[in-house]
Design a protein around this motif. Structure first.
Motif, PDB file in Angstrom:
ATOM      1  N   CYS A 239     -31.805  47.995   8.056  1.00 48.18           N
ATOM      2  CA  CYS A 239     -32.071  46.914   8.789  1.00 48.18           C
ATOM      3  C   CYS A 239     -33.418  45.775   8.844  1.00 48.18           C
TER       4      CYS A 239
ATOM      5  N   HIS B 233     -31.196  56.412  11.429  1.00 47.54           N
ATOM      6  CA  HIS B 233     -31.596  56.166   9.761  1.00 47.54           C
ATOM      7  C   HIS B 233     -33.237  57.136   9.687  1.00 47.54           C
TER       8      HIS B 233
ATOM      9  N   CYS C  54     -31.485  51.484  14.561  1.00 46.28           N
ATOM     10  CA  CYS C  54     -32.550  52.506  13.370  1.00 46.28           C
ATOM     11  C   CYS C  54     -33.023  54.209  13.903  1.00 46.28           C
TER      12      CYS C  54
ATOM     13  N   CYS D 186     -34.534  51.061   4.870  1.00 44.98           N
ATOM     14  CA  CYS D 186     -32.728  50.712   5.134  1.00 44.98           C
ATOM     15  C   CYS D 186     -32.046  49.656   5.480  1.00 44.98           C
TER      16      CYS D 186
HETATM   17 ZN   LIG Z   1     -32.405  51.289   9.907  1.00 46.34          ZN
END
Ligand SMILES: [Zn+2]
Length: 274
Positions: free
Chosen positions: A248, A173, A169, A246
């Protein structure tokens, strides 16, 4: 707002009763529902009552460092309403959050794996109560208690998932998505729509410059997902925030929820016979 938490980074849930010492229920049949830390709550009550003798309630305060890298771990902590960040350090002064531990887990995991030294900084980012146990006592209890072993191994798996997902991440991201994810993770742990935080602190958590946090927070605010004023954050639209984060967030949450579901049947069966 409760005066006692004015300086805290995260505000405990509004209208929630003050954390009671779990010792209060030691003499009674301690119902798992009354135990705020979900890892402890999953342990059959007979085992839990024995553990309780070595646990003490402590207040963790915002900014408190429980361990630095290289420190000997003297206590483990089971957060109730407190939240603890695990930070990895670079160049001796740059810190980046790699894990977040709340009522879902335990701080001091290296002891489970036979190590007595911390490799990360454990920093309290949300003021609140936790249950604490001395490291030597914990090691003894861990050897004795199969349910404690089971729950901790399960938790380590979800924590590892969180840490590895966070590594990806942080690399792939954008800040706005990562901020949304961080807010959701925090929301899950404190069970409150209201947090207190500074841009500066958040910039450290996300490993970005302060201006990046300001921009991301404005973007989320513009979409009416959060409100943000003078360090007070309110989550206005949780579903919208999930959509803005995101993937994640959901990847780790699904892993965590799946592990808890797997645990539910055997834990209930064990509780029934104890
Ligand atoms: Zn992420």
């Amino acid at each position: 707002m409760n005066e006692n938490v004015q300086n805290s980074f995260l505000v405990p849930p509004v209208g929630h009763p003050a954390t009671r010492s779990n010792r209060d229920s030691a003499g009674q049949a301690a119902r798992p529902a009354s135990i705020e830390n979900s890892l402890l709550a999953a342990i059959p009550r007979k085992e839990y009552r024995r553990l309780l003798a070595g646990l003490e309630p402590v207040m963790l305060t915002f900014g408190e460092i429980l361990y630095e890298p290289g420190d000997t771990i003297r206590h483990v902590y089971f957060p109730n309403k407190s939240v603890v960040s695990l930070l990895t350090l670079a160049d001796g002064h740059l810190a980046l959050e790699v894990g977040l531990i709340g009522r879902d887990g335990m701080v001091g995991i290296p002891l489970v794996l036979g190590h007595t030294v911390s490799s990360v900084r454990a920093l309290v980012q949300g003021t609140g109560m936790a249950m604490r146990m001395a490291a030597t006592q914990f090691q003894k209890e861990f050897r004795l208690s199969a349910p404690l072993q089971r729950e901790l191994y399960r938790y380590i798996h979800t924590l590892m998932s969180q840490i590895s997902q966070t590594a990806a991440c942080n690399r792939f991201h954008v800040v706005e998505m990562r901020l949304a994810r961080w807010l959701l993770m925090t929301h899950d742990r404190v069970k409150s729509d209201h947090f207190r935080m500074t841009h500066e602190f958040l910039a450290h958590m996300l490993g970005v410059r302060r201006v990046g946090v300001t921009k991301a927070a404005h973007a989320l605010q513009k979409q009416k997902l959060i409100s943000y004023s003078r360090g007070d954050i309110t989550i206005l639209d949780r579903d919208g925030l999930v959509a803005a984060a995101c993937e994640c967030y959901e990847v780790v949450k699904d892993m965590h929820d799946g592990a808890q579901t797997e645990a539910a049947v055997p834990a209930r069966a064990l509780a029934a016979v104890t």
